[in-house]
Write a protein that holds these residues in place. Structure first.
Motif, PDB file in Angstrom:
ATOM      1  N   SER A  83       0.819  -1.216   0.000  1.00 17.14           N
ATOM      2  CA  SER A  83       0.000   0.000   0.000  1.00 17.14           C
ATOM      3  C   SER A  83       0.852   1.266   0.000  1.00 17.14           C
ATOM      4  CB  SER A  83      -0.938  -0.005   1.207  1.00 17.14           C
ATOM      5  OG  SER A  83      -0.193  -0.032   2.403  1.00 17.14           O
ATOM      6  N   PHE A  84       2.086   1.156  -0.477  1.00 21.52           N
ATOM      7  CA  PHE A  84       2.979   2.319  -0.524  1.00 21.52           C
ATOM      8  C   PHE A  84       2.333   3.414  -1.373  1.00 21.52           C
ATOM      9  CE2 PHE A  84       7.009   4.558  -1.426  1.00 21.52           C
ATOM     10  CZ  PHE A  84       7.505   4.614  -0.138  1.00 21.52           C
ATOM     11  N   PRO A  85       2.365   4.673  -0.925  1.00 24.21           N
ATOM     12  CA  PRO A  85       1.618   5.730  -1.606  1.00 24.21           C
ATOM     13  C   PRO A  85       2.236   6.246  -2.903  1.00 24.21           C
ATOM     14  CG  PRO A  85       2.801   6.637   0.250  1.00 24.21           C
ATOM     15  CD  PRO A  85       3.004   5.141   0.290  1.00 24.21           C
ATOM     16  N   MET A  86       3.305   5.629  -3.369  1.00 22.83           N
ATOM     17  CA  MET A  86       3.949   6.070  -4.600  1.00 22.83           C
ATOM     18  C   MET A  86       4.393   4.830  -5.380  1.00 22.83           C
ATOM     19  SD  MET A  86       7.259   8.557  -4.947  1.00 22.83           S
ATOM     20  CE  MET A  86       6.458   9.991  -4.272  1.00 22.83           C
ATOM     21  N   PRO A  87       4.293   4.867  -6.719  1.00 23.26           N
ATOM     22  CA  PRO A  87       4.729   3.691  -7.476  1.00 23.26           C
ATOM     23  C   PRO A  87       6.232   3.439  -7.315  1.00 23.26           C
ATOM     24  CG  PRO A  87       3.795   5.380  -8.944  1.00 23.26           C
ATOM     25  CD  PRO A  87       3.785   5.928  -7.563  1.00 23.26           C
ATOM     26  N   PHE A  88       6.591   2.175  -7.225  1.00 17.26           N
ATOM     27  CA  PHE A  88       8.002   1.805  -7.164  1.00 17.26           C
ATOM     28  C   PHE A  88       8.178   0.427  -7.791  1.00 17.26           C
ATOM     29  CE2 PHE A  88       6.326  -0.139  -3.332  1.00 17.26           C
ATOM     30  CZ  PHE A  88       7.026  -1.326  -3.231  1.00 17.26           C
ATOM     31  N   THR A  89       9.401   0.117  -8.128  1.00 15.45           N
ATOM     32  CA  THR A  89       9.732  -1.223  -8.591  1.00 15.45           C
ATOM     33  C   THR A  89      10.730  -1.824  -7.616  1.00 15.45           C
ATOM     34  OG1 THR A  89      11.499  -0.397 -10.037  1.00 15.45           O
ATOM     35  CG2 THR A  89       9.332  -0.747 -11.042  1.00 15.45           C
ATOM     36  N   MET A  90      10.648  -3.119  -7.451  1.00 18.04           N
ATOM     37  CA  MET A  90      11.554  -3.840  -6.564  1.00 18.04           C
ATOM     38  C   MET A  90      12.633  -4.474  -7.434  1.00 18.04           C
ATOM     39  SD  MET A  90      11.813  -4.895  -3.237  1.00 18.04           S
ATOM     40  CE  MET A  90      10.164  -4.809  -2.589  1.00 18.04           C
ATOM     41  N   GLU A  91      13.862  -4.028  -7.260  1.00 18.44           N
ATOM     42  CA  GLU A  91      14.985  -4.577  -8.017  1.00 18.44           C
ATOM     43  C   GLU A  91      15.452  -5.898  -7.403  1.00 18.44           C
ATOM     44  OE1 GLU A  91      16.630  -3.396 -10.841  1.00 18.44           O
ATOM     45  OE2 GLU A  91      14.965  -1.997 -10.998  1.00 18.44           O
ATOM     46  N   SER A  92      15.589  -5.909  -6.088  1.00 15.57           N
ATOM     47  CA  SER A  92      16.019  -7.130  -5.412  1.00 15.57           C
ATOM     48  C   SER A  92      15.591  -7.065  -3.952  1.00 15.57           C
ATOM     49  CB  SER A  92      17.536  -7.326  -5.508  1.00 15.57           C
ATOM     50  OG  SER A  92      18.218  -6.313  -4.791  1.00 15.57           O
ATOM     51  N   ILE A  93      15.517  -8.243  -3.360  1.00 17.95           N
ATOM     52  CA  ILE A  93      15.175  -8.335  -1.947  1.00 17.95           C
ATOM     53  C   ILE A  93      15.970  -9.505  -1.347  1.00 17.95           C
ATOM     54  CG2 ILE A  93      13.141  -9.765  -2.392  1.00 17.95           C
ATOM     55  CD1 ILE A  93      11.787  -8.322  -0.045  1.00 17.95           C
ATOM     56  N   ILE A  94      16.594  -9.236  -0.231  1.00 18.48           N
ATOM     57  CA  ILE A  94      17.384 -10.242   0.479  1.00 18.48           C
ATOM     58  C   ILE A  94      16.908 -10.219   1.931  1.00 18.48           C
ATOM     59  CG2 ILE A  94      19.697 -10.920   1.227  1.00 18.48           C
ATOM     60  CD1 ILE A  94      20.763  -9.220  -1.138  1.00 18.48           C
ATOM     61  N   PHE A  95      16.724 -11.380   2.512  1.00 17.08           N
ATOM     62  CA  PHE A  95      16.357 -11.402   3.925  1.00 17.08           C
ATOM     63  C   PHE A  95      16.955 -12.630   4.594  1.00 17.08           C
ATOM     64  CE2 PHE A  95      12.963 -13.426   1.568  1.00 17.08           C
ATOM     65  CZ  PHE A  95      12.714 -14.582   2.276  1.00 17.08           C
ATOM     66  N   GLY A  96      17.118 -12.493   5.867  1.00 20.87           N
ATOM     67  CA  GLY A  96      17.636 -13.584   6.668  1.00 20.87           C
ATOM     68  C   GLY A  96      17.626 -13.182   8.126  1.00 20.87           C
ATOM     69  N   ASN A  97      17.950 -14.103   8.996  1.00 14.31           N
ATOM     70  CA  ASN A  97      17.945 -13.762  10.415  1.00 14.31           C
ATOM     71  C   ASN A  97      19.311 -13.867  11.070  1.00 14.31           C
ATOM     72  OD1 ASN A  97      18.221 -16.496  10.598  1.00 14.31           O
ATOM     73  ND2 ASN A  97      16.217 -16.865  11.515  1.00 14.31           N
ATOM     74  N   LYS A  98      20.322 -14.265  10.345  1.00 22.07           N
ATOM     75  CA  LYS A  98      21.655 -14.413  10.920  1.00 22.07           C
ATOM     76  C   LYS A  98      22.224 -13.066  11.389  1.00 22.07           C
ATOM     77  CE  LYS A  98      26.273 -16.033   9.805  1.00 22.07           C
ATOM     78  NZ  LYS A  98      27.144 -16.547   8.766  1.00 22.07           N
ATOM     79  N   ASP A  99      22.101 -12.024  10.586  1.00 19.11           N
ATOM     80  CA  ASP A  99      22.701 -10.734  10.913  1.00 19.11           C
ATOM     81  C   ASP A  99      21.978  -9.988  12.029  1.00 19.11           C
ATOM     82  OD1 ASP A  99      23.468 -10.074   7.447  1.00 19.11           O
ATOM     83  OD2 ASP A  99      24.645 -11.080   8.983  1.00 19.11           O
ATOM     84  N   VAL A 100      20.708 -10.259  12.215  1.00 19.51           N
ATOM     85  CA  VAL A 100      19.932  -9.501  13.189  1.00 19.51           C
ATOM     86  C   VAL A 100      20.481  -9.669  14.592  1.00 19.51           C
ATOM     87  CG1 VAL A 100      17.663  -9.254  14.260  1.00 19.51           C
ATOM     88  CG2 VAL A 100      17.848  -9.535  11.802  1.00 19.51           C
ATOM     89  N   ARG A 101      20.815 -10.865  14.967  1.00 25.05           N
ATOM     90  CA  ARG A 101      21.287 -11.101  16.319  1.00 25.05           C
ATOM     91  C   ARG A 101      22.685 -10.534  16.566  1.00 25.05           C
ATOM     92  NH1 ARG A 101      17.231 -14.010  15.935  1.00 25.05           N
ATOM     93  NH2 ARG A 101      16.596 -16.098  16.176  1.00 25.05           N
ATOM     94  N   SER A 102      23.483 -10.357  15.519  1.00 22.61           N
ATOM     95  CA  SER A 102      24.834  -9.839  15.697  1.00 22.61           C
ATOM     96  C   SER A 102      24.880  -8.310  15.710  1.00 22.61           C
ATOM     97  CB  SER A 102      25.751 -10.367  14.592  1.00 22.61           C
ATOM     98  OG  SER A 102      25.351  -9.857  13.338  1.00 22.61           O
ATOM     99  N   GLN A 103      23.804  -7.659  15.297  1.00 22.35           N
ATOM    100  CA  GLN A 103      23.770  -6.204  15.308  1.00 22.35           C
ATOM    101  C   GLN A 103      23.061  -5.715  16.562  1.00 22.35           C
ATOM    102  OE1 GLN A 103      22.349  -4.498  11.659  1.00 22.35           O
ATOM    103  NE2 GLN A 103      23.351  -6.048  10.423  1.00 22.35           N
ATOM    104  N   LYS A 104      23.384  -4.508  16.958  1.00 22.93           N
ATOM    105  CA  LYS A 104      22.743  -3.939  18.148  1.00 22.93           C
ATOM    106  C   LYS A 104      21.450  -3.241  17.697  1.00 22.93           C
ATOM    107  CE  LYS A 104      26.756  -3.374  21.092  1.00 22.93           C
ATOM    108  NZ  LYS A 104      27.656  -4.286  20.690  1.00 22.93           N
TER     109      LYS A 104
END
Length: 128
Positions: A83-104
């Motif tokens: 529902s983003f209020p402006m048109p956009f295109t998604m070039e790439s998406i990366i996700f994971g949970n490994k980095d979350v725990r190592s960052q503050k």
């Protein structure tokens, strides 16, 4: 001229200027509403959008690359992006949970780190 309706559509559908603040504010609000945390937003240099069109003024259609990092519960944030209020295109998406725990980062803001490269668009108003 057959391109006039297309030009009128672009002028009415897209903003007439680059507006990183608007994008950043909406990303932040979407993150807040989905109990996520906007870690970073990096706005690149705008350029002429690459489109196949016979519209003579297509060089006025500009794209702005944005790389965002979000700590999120993925499903909730992705739903908000729809529902983003402006048109956009998604070039790439990366996700994971490994980095979350190592960052503050706040631990209560989702279990995954999402990095997305998107482009938002504006129709450069040459009359200003």
């Amino acid at each position: 001229e057959q391109s006039q309706p297309q030009i009128a559509f672009l002028e009415s559908s897209l903003p007439s200027n680059r507006n990183d603040e608007f994008i950043l504010a909406n990303l932040g609000e979407m993150a807040k509403q989905s109990n996520s945390y906007l870690v970073n937003a990096d706005f690149g240099t705008d350029s002429v959008a690459k489109i196949d069109s016979n519209v003579e003024t297509k060089s006025r259609l500009k794209q702005v690359p944005v790389t965002i990092s979000i700590q999120a519960t993925l499903g909730e944030f992705i739903k908000k992006m729809e529902s983003f209020p402006m048109p956009f295109t998604m070039e790439s998406i990366i996700f994971g949970n490994k980095d979350v725990r190592s960052q503050k980062l706040p631990l209560n803001r989702g279990d995954s780190l999402l990095i997305a490269k998107i482009n938002y668009y504006y129709y450069d108003d040459v009359t200003e």
